[in-house]
Motif scaffolding. Structure first.
Motif, PDB file in Angstrom:
ATOM      1  N   VAL C 274      29.637  59.466 -28.264  1.00  0.00           N
ATOM      2  CA  VAL C 274      28.363  59.459 -28.667  1.00  0.00           C
ATOM      3  C   VAL C 274      27.665  58.039 -28.272  1.00  0.00           C
ATOM      4  O   VAL C 274      26.532  57.778 -27.748  1.00  0.00           O
ATOM      5  CB  VAL C 274      28.107  59.877 -29.885  1.00  0.00           C
ATOM      6  CG1 VAL C 274      26.582  59.882 -30.197  1.00  0.00           C
ATOM      7  CG2 VAL C 274      28.717  61.219 -30.263  1.00  0.00           C
ATOM      8  N   GLN C 275      28.441  57.037 -28.529  1.00  0.00           N
ATOM      9  CA  GLN C 275      27.731  55.661 -28.308  1.00  0.00           C
ATOM     10  C   GLN C 275      27.576  55.555 -27.002  1.00  0.00           C
ATOM     11  O   GLN C 275      26.617  54.815 -26.517  1.00  0.00           O
ATOM     12  CB  GLN C 275      29.024  54.584 -28.731  1.00  0.00           C
ATOM     13  CG  GLN C 275      28.554  53.363 -28.919  1.00  0.00           C
ATOM     14  CD  GLN C 275      29.579  52.227 -29.233  1.00  0.00           C
ATOM     15  OE1 GLN C 275      30.622  52.533 -28.809  1.00  0.00           O
ATOM     16  NE2 GLN C 275      29.550  51.273 -29.915  1.00  0.00           N
ATOM     17  N   SER C 276      28.554  55.791 -25.911  1.00  0.00           N
ATOM     18  CA  SER C 276      28.400  55.664 -24.757  1.00  0.00           C
ATOM     19  C   SER C 276      27.136  56.167 -24.133  1.00  0.00           C
ATOM     20  O   SER C 276      26.409  55.643 -23.245  1.00  0.00           O
ATOM     21  CB  SER C 276      29.693  56.091 -23.883  1.00  0.00           C
ATOM     22  OG  SER C 276      30.481  55.226 -23.967  1.00  0.00           O
ATOM     23  N   VAL C 277      26.936  57.347 -24.528  1.00  0.00           N
ATOM     24  CA  VAL C 277      25.455  58.130 -24.125  1.00  0.00           C
ATOM     25  C   VAL C 277      24.323  57.223 -24.453  1.00  0.00           C
ATOM     26  O   VAL C 277      23.602  56.994 -23.784  1.00  0.00           O
ATOM     27  CB  VAL C 277      25.563  59.300 -24.808  1.00  0.00           C
ATOM     28  CG1 VAL C 277      24.162  60.089 -24.787  1.00  0.00           C
ATOM     29  CG2 VAL C 277      26.361  60.371 -24.387  1.00  0.00           C
ATOM     30  N   ASP C 278      24.422  56.733 -25.670  1.00  0.00           N
ATOM     31  CA  ASP C 278      23.344  55.874 -26.163  1.00  0.00           C
ATOM     32  C   ASP C 278      23.459  54.387 -25.207  1.00  0.00           C
ATOM     33  O   ASP C 278      22.311  54.135 -24.900  1.00  0.00           O
ATOM     34  CB  ASP C 278      23.520  55.360 -27.619  1.00  0.00           C
ATOM     35  CG  ASP C 278      22.481  54.644 -28.178  1.00  0.00           C
ATOM     36  OD1 ASP C 278      21.048  55.081 -27.928  1.00  0.00           O
ATOM     37  OD2 ASP C 278      22.920  53.490 -28.758  1.00  0.00           O
ATOM     38  N   ILE C 279      24.509  53.855 -24.997  1.00  0.00           N
ATOM     39  CA  ILE C 279      24.644  52.565 -24.139  1.00  0.00           C
ATOM     40  C   ILE C 279      23.829  52.981 -22.598  1.00  0.00           C
ATOM     41  O   ILE C 279      22.842  52.343 -22.090  1.00  0.00           O
ATOM     42  CB  ILE C 279      25.823  52.016 -23.860  1.00  0.00           C
ATOM     43  CG1 ILE C 279      26.272  51.731 -25.133  1.00  0.00           C
ATOM     44  CG2 ILE C 279      25.825  51.116 -22.906  1.00  0.00           C
ATOM     45  CD1 ILE C 279      27.953  51.255 -25.172  1.00  0.00           C
ATOM     46  N   ILE C 280      24.007  54.062 -21.893  1.00  0.00           N
ATOM     47  CA  ILE C 280      23.733  54.329 -20.691  1.00  0.00           C
ATOM     48  C   ILE C 280      22.203  54.679 -20.733  1.00  0.00           C
ATOM     49  O   ILE C 280      21.365  54.254 -19.971  1.00  0.00           O
ATOM     50  CB  ILE C 280      24.372  55.721 -20.087  1.00  0.00           C
ATOM     51  CG1 ILE C 280      25.792  55.387 -19.980  1.00  0.00           C
ATOM     52  CG2 ILE C 280      23.852  56.015 -18.735  1.00  0.00           C
ATOM     53  CD1 ILE C 280      26.602  56.771 -19.608  1.00  0.00           C
ATOM     54  N   GLN C 281      21.645  55.322 -21.706  1.00  0.00           N
ATOM     55  CA  GLN C 281      20.280  55.317 -22.063  1.00  0.00           C
ATOM     56  C   GLN C 281      19.447  54.070 -22.171  1.00  0.00           C
ATOM     57  O   GLN C 281      18.634  53.861 -21.369  1.00  0.00           O
ATOM     58  CB  GLN C 281      20.047  56.402 -23.401  1.00  0.00           C
ATOM     59  CG  GLN C 281      18.708  56.604 -23.466  1.00  0.00           C
ATOM     60  CD  GLN C 281      18.046  57.667 -22.745  1.00  0.00           C
ATOM     61  OE1 GLN C 281      18.744  58.848 -22.394  1.00  0.00           O
ATOM     62  NE2 GLN C 281      17.303  57.297 -21.920  1.00  0.00           N
ATOM     63  N   GLN C 282      20.113  53.287 -23.021  1.00  0.00           N
ATOM     64  CA  GLN C 282      19.387  51.990 -23.145  1.00  0.00           C
ATOM     65  C   GLN C 282      19.409  51.458 -21.652  1.00  0.00           C
ATOM     66  O   GLN C 282      18.564  50.466 -21.379  1.00  0.00           O
ATOM     67  CB  GLN C 282      20.270  50.963 -23.946  1.00  0.00           C
ATOM     68  CG  GLN C 282      20.254  51.222 -25.337  1.00  0.00           C
ATOM     69  CD  GLN C 282      20.676  50.470 -26.349  1.00  0.00           C
ATOM     70  OE1 GLN C 282      20.960  49.375 -26.304  1.00  0.00           O
ATOM     71  NE2 GLN C 282      21.579  50.846 -27.345  1.00  0.00           N
ATOM     72  N   CYS C 283      20.569  51.370 -21.053  1.00  0.00           N
ATOM     73  CA  CYS C 283      20.555  50.767 -19.541  1.00  0.00           C
ATOM     74  C   CYS C 283      19.334  51.159 -18.935  1.00  0.00           C
ATOM     75  O   CYS C 283      18.787  50.441 -18.029  1.00  0.00           O
ATOM     76  CB  CYS C 283      21.982  51.027 -18.793  1.00  0.00           C
ATOM     77  SG  CYS C 283      23.142  49.870 -19.694  1.00  0.00           S
ATOM     78  N   LEU C 284      19.354  52.576 -18.715  1.00  0.00           N
ATOM     79  CA  LEU C 284      18.426  53.178 -17.807  1.00  0.00           C
ATOM     80  C   LEU C 284      16.927  52.976 -18.368  1.00  0.00           C
ATOM     81  O   LEU C 284      16.191  52.704 -17.273  1.00  0.00           O
ATOM     82  CB  LEU C 284      18.447  54.887 -18.141  1.00  0.00           C
ATOM     83  CG  LEU C 284      19.629  55.590 -17.420  1.00  0.00           C
ATOM     84  CD1 LEU C 284      19.854  56.946 -17.596  1.00  0.00           C
ATOM     85  CD2 LEU C 284      19.867  55.221 -15.998  1.00  0.00           C
ATOM     86  N   ASP C 285      16.713  52.748 -19.546  1.00  0.00           N
ATOM     87  CA  ASP C 285      15.271  52.535 -20.009  1.00  0.00           C
ATOM     88  C   ASP C 285      14.912  50.950 -19.571  1.00  0.00           C
ATOM     89  O   ASP C 285      13.843  50.867 -19.163  1.00  0.00           O
ATOM     90  CB  ASP C 285      15.333  52.510 -21.668  1.00  0.00           C
ATOM     91  CG  ASP C 285      15.359  54.200 -22.004  1.00  0.00           C
ATOM     92  OD1 ASP C 285      15.177  55.017 -21.202  1.00  0.00           O
ATOM     93  OD2 ASP C 285      15.709  54.419 -23.207  1.00  0.00           O
ATOM     94  N   ASN C 286      15.949  50.095 -19.745  1.00  0.00           N
ATOM     95  CA  ASN C 286      15.702  48.816 -19.353  1.00  0.00           C
ATOM     96  C   ASN C 286      16.207  48.348 -17.938  1.00  0.00           C
ATOM     97  O   ASN C 286      16.466  46.893 -17.704  1.00  0.00           O
ATOM     98  CB  ASN C 286      16.412  47.841 -20.364  1.00  0.00           C
ATOM     99  CG  ASN C 286      15.742  48.460 -21.729  1.00  0.00           C
ATOM    100  OD1 ASN C 286      14.488  48.424 -22.008  1.00  0.00           O
ATOM    101  ND2 ASN C 286      16.909  48.486 -22.708  1.00  0.00           N
TER     102      ASN C 286
END
Lengths: 144, 216, 410
Positions: C274-286
């Motif tokens: 779950v955490q990795s999904v969140d990290i990828i999301q943050q990377c994609l957004d920024n």
């Protein structure tokens, strides 16, 4: 369903890792999971070479493993087909020179089917197993 | 309970004040990555050979470190051993790597074990023994780790001198050809070559059903 | 087991067929009845001499060798090695390169943890869960293939940056993958954490205390499940991780206490997906725009390697824990010294502690619980009074499955 005459019985595969990087291993296991699902044809991985028709060998055979590879080969009942899975078992691949390798695999045991790729895709692995079935059929016809 | 973490400079100062002349060199390297350019710190401290264990004890007194690995380099007459620790893990963006370096002469390649201070060190000490020909004095488990049991004595893969891997031990896997000493295949060659040539001619041709027809 | 021999200790060697990682293992167990008294192991069956090979090659070639140190954490070793060489050369990776590295590393964590979850379920005799975990894992494999071109051994990292960009058209597909895992998270948590069988088999099995975890220097989910707050991504800002908001995953996020058992290790890994999904999301957004690599041309890179002098360590949090590469360059094209520390290198040493006092049937799941890569337990030979009988992996697996059944009906 009997897509080919070769698939008229279950084929059991023993997977032997001889020091591979695990890339082939996970693709072999990926190949038996639901997306590819060869178990509908009876193809499955078994836990002992004594039950196997096919030896699926990966890796460049480090020195500690050579004797074990020979022993597993001897334990597999005839007729058997040996599949070499992955480039490092064929020619060393990225491990082309080393002080601790006894490979490639066909320098240790005879190989019937080669699957190239580093690692091969699950589709390629299944294709290799199908080739092995054909060869096994020929062997059995020849032996009979 | 815990005092505030020391800065990298304070750690180096602490070492210098504890060991004085025993610290031969101390460097702090800073590196930034990503967009925000937050710095990460790598500390390199070279200590005199006999001060290895006191230095690690000092580190343990600061905060219990994590031993990542012991690396070793063969440099001419000496062997450089690098004990890489990480310290202050669990502090967000506050972790440093700290490498304690010692030089060991090849004429007397002995170091004390640090496994009494860091029980997790045994593994990597065993590896240094077989790879560099270092004798770890007092190691609880002196066996080989990675190399096979029949590996020749006195040869150490990471050495650059005459004790390194000799040419004769290197096997070039790429130049191995198909072995000739194999027994003949259990089948007569004829049908298999025939099928092979068929296969080579048109790999897309579904030949197995054809075979079936022939067989019946 | 005959009655007269009931109290005597016998030796069970396991392995080494099916070795894993760089450090495959052959175990020797001293068994008394059903209970493991002591454990010894000898790795090295897949020692290929990679570090030695690396000292004969140049860094641009070595990144492809590092991909193949481990097929499961392929990008990990490449990131470590590239970061070490970049520090020696004193070059900066373009920001976009850092972000792409982070995205691939996290996708790798997703596939690796799901792979592990499947293997763990298999070791417990829960094969439907094994197949489920591997089916949902294919989603991440597809996205990895989309980004890097390969399913395994991605070949995306080069010294100085990455070799392929993530283009605008790929974003929706990655986004779709993230949504898929986000929707799946509750189901996965439910399946793995609220299942009675898993609870019975894994609670208080293979316990590693906080002190042992700290002193034995274990890393990654194994350490975090024992309560050691150690996560390179959080502690040590590198790649894009310094920009992101992340915290180490400890089992007490979900449970009341930390016991350091197999169950806690499952908790940590499932939460990390779950955490990795969140990290990828943050990377994609920024995701910052710009170059992806310091130098595209290999010839110029090689020239720069020849000028590089110095030493550095490169670290990365692999799915299994911290990986570390030490590199020393002396102005020749190839590194003068290279040491690879894979994450399992640190974790293996915790096996004897975890296994002590456990039952034979629990060996597979405990051995698997540190995620040493698939199974090292393919073949077990029991030496009993000098007589050798073979216990195959299947039989060991059967013992494990039987224990599950016993617990279910008992």
């Amino acid at each position: 369903m009997k897509p080919t005459p070769a698939l008229n019985r279950s084929l059991w595969v023993f997977h032997l890792n001889t020091g591979s990087c695990n890339g082939c291993e996970i693709e072999i296991v990926a190949a038996i999971t639901p997306r590819y699902d060869p178990e509908r044809f009876g193809i499955k991985l078994v836990g002992s070479p004594r039950h196997a028709d096919v030896l699926m060998v990966t890796g460049p055979v480090p020195k500690k493993m050579k004797e074990r590879v020979l022993r597993v080969y001897a334990q597999t009942p005839d007729p058997k087909v040996v599949i070499c899975c992955g480039t490092c078992g064929e020619s060393g691949g990225v491990y082309y020179d080393s002080y601790n390798l006894d490979g490639p695999i066909d320098d240790v045991i005879p190989v019937d089917v080669y699957i190239s790729g580093c690692p091969p895709r699950p589709e390629a692995i299944l294709h290799g197993v199908v080739k092995a079935i054909e060869k096994l059929e020929r062997l059995e016809r020849g032996a009979a | 309970m815990k005092p505030a973490p020391l800065t990298p400079q304070e750690i180096v100062e602490h070492f210098r004040s504890t060991f004085g002349e025993g610290i031969e060199e101390a460097v702090i390297r800073e590196r930034t990555e990503g967009v925000k350019k937050l710095p990460n710190y790598n500390i390199w401290i070279t200590v005199r050979q006999d001060l290895l264990k006191p230095a690690i004890q000092t580190l343990i007194d600061i905060s219990f470190p994590h031993l990542a690995v012991i690396s070793g380099v063969d440099i001419a007459e000496q062997i450089e051993l690098l004990y890489t620790f990480t310290i202050y893990f669990g502090v967000k963006h506050g972790e440093y790597t700290l490498t304690i370096k010692i030089l060991v002469p090849k004429s007397d390649p002995r170091v004390p074990t640090i496994s009494d201070l860091m029980p997790g060190a045994v593994f990597t000490e065993r590896e240094k023994q077989e790879m560099l020909g270092i004798e770890v004095v007092g190691i609880p488990d002196p066996r080989r780790l990675f190399l096979p049991d029949d590996f020749p004595e006195g040869i150490y893969p990471w050495r650059k001198d005459e004790k390194g891997i000799p040419e004769s031990m290197i096997k070039n896997l790429w130049e191995v050809k198909r072995p000739k000493d194999r027994p003949a295949p259990p089948l007569p060659e004829k049908p298999s070559t025939k099928e092979c040539s068929m296969e080579c001619a048109d790999p897309l041709e579904p030949k197995t059903p054809a075979k079936e027809v022939k067989k019946e | 087991m005959s009655d007269t021999k009931k109290d005597s200790t016998y030796t069970v060697p396991i392995g080494p067929i099916h070795p894993a990682l760089k450090e495959p293992v052959m175990f020797t167990f001293q068994i008394n009845g059903e209970v493991v008294e002591s454990v010894d192991f000898s790795p090295g069956q897949t020692h290929r001499g990679i570090e030695w090979m690396g000292m004969r090659r140049n860094p641009a070639q070595i990144v492809h060798l590092t991909d193949r140190i481990c097929g499961i954490c392929g990008v990990t070793h490449s990131i470590c090695f590239a970061r070490a060489v970049e520090q020696i050369m004193d070059i900066q990776v373009p920001e976009r390169g850092d972000y792409i590295r982070t995205i691939v590393a996290e996708l790798e964590r997703i596939q690796s943890h799901l792979l592990w979850a499947g293997v763990a379920a298999h070791e417990l005799g829960f094969d439907s869960l094994f197949h489920l975990a591997w089916r949902v894992r294919e989603e991440s494999m597809d996205v990895i293939e989309l980004i890097t071109g390969n399913r395994v051994n991605y070949g995306i990292v080069q010294v100085g940056g990455v070799r392929r960009d993530i283009v605008e058209e790929q974003f929706p597909r990655i986004q779709q993958c993230l949504t898929y895992y986000r929707d799946l998270a509750d189901k996965l948590l439910h399946l793995f954490l609220h299942d009675r069988t898993i609870m019975m088999r894994c609670r208080d099995t293979g316990v590693l205390s906080y002190e042992d975890a700290l002193h034995l220097c274990v890393v990654g989910p194994t350490a975090r499940a024992s309560g050691v707050r150690k996560d390179v991504r959080v502690d040590y800002p590198y790649c894009a991780y310094g920009d992101l908001s992340i915290d180490p995953v400890l089992p007490d996020q979900l449970l009341d206490e930390i016991r350091g058992d197999v169950y806690d290790r499952i908790v940590v890994r499932v939460l990390e997906v779950v955490q990795s999904v969140d990290i990828i999301q943050q990377c994609l957004d920024n995701m910052p725009p710009g170059e992806i690599t310091w130098e595209q041309k290999i010839a110029k890179l090689l020239l720069a390697f020849k000028k590089a002098k110095g030493e550095a360590v490169g670290r990365h949090e692999a799915p299994r824990g911290e990986a570390l590469h030490y590199v020393k360059m002396t102005g020749r094209e190839s590194p003068y010294a290279w040491k690879v520390k894979a994450s399992s290198y640190s974790n293996l040493i915790s096996w004897p502690v975890m296994l002590k006092g456990e039952q034979i049937a629990d060996i597979p799941i405990i051995v698997a619980s540190i995620d040493p890569c698939l199974s090292c337990t393919d073949r077990v030979a029991i030496v009993r009074d000098g007589e050798r009988s073979i216990l195959s992996k299947e039989e060991l697996h059967r013992l494990s499955v039987e224990k599950t059944r016993r617990l279910q009906h008992g």
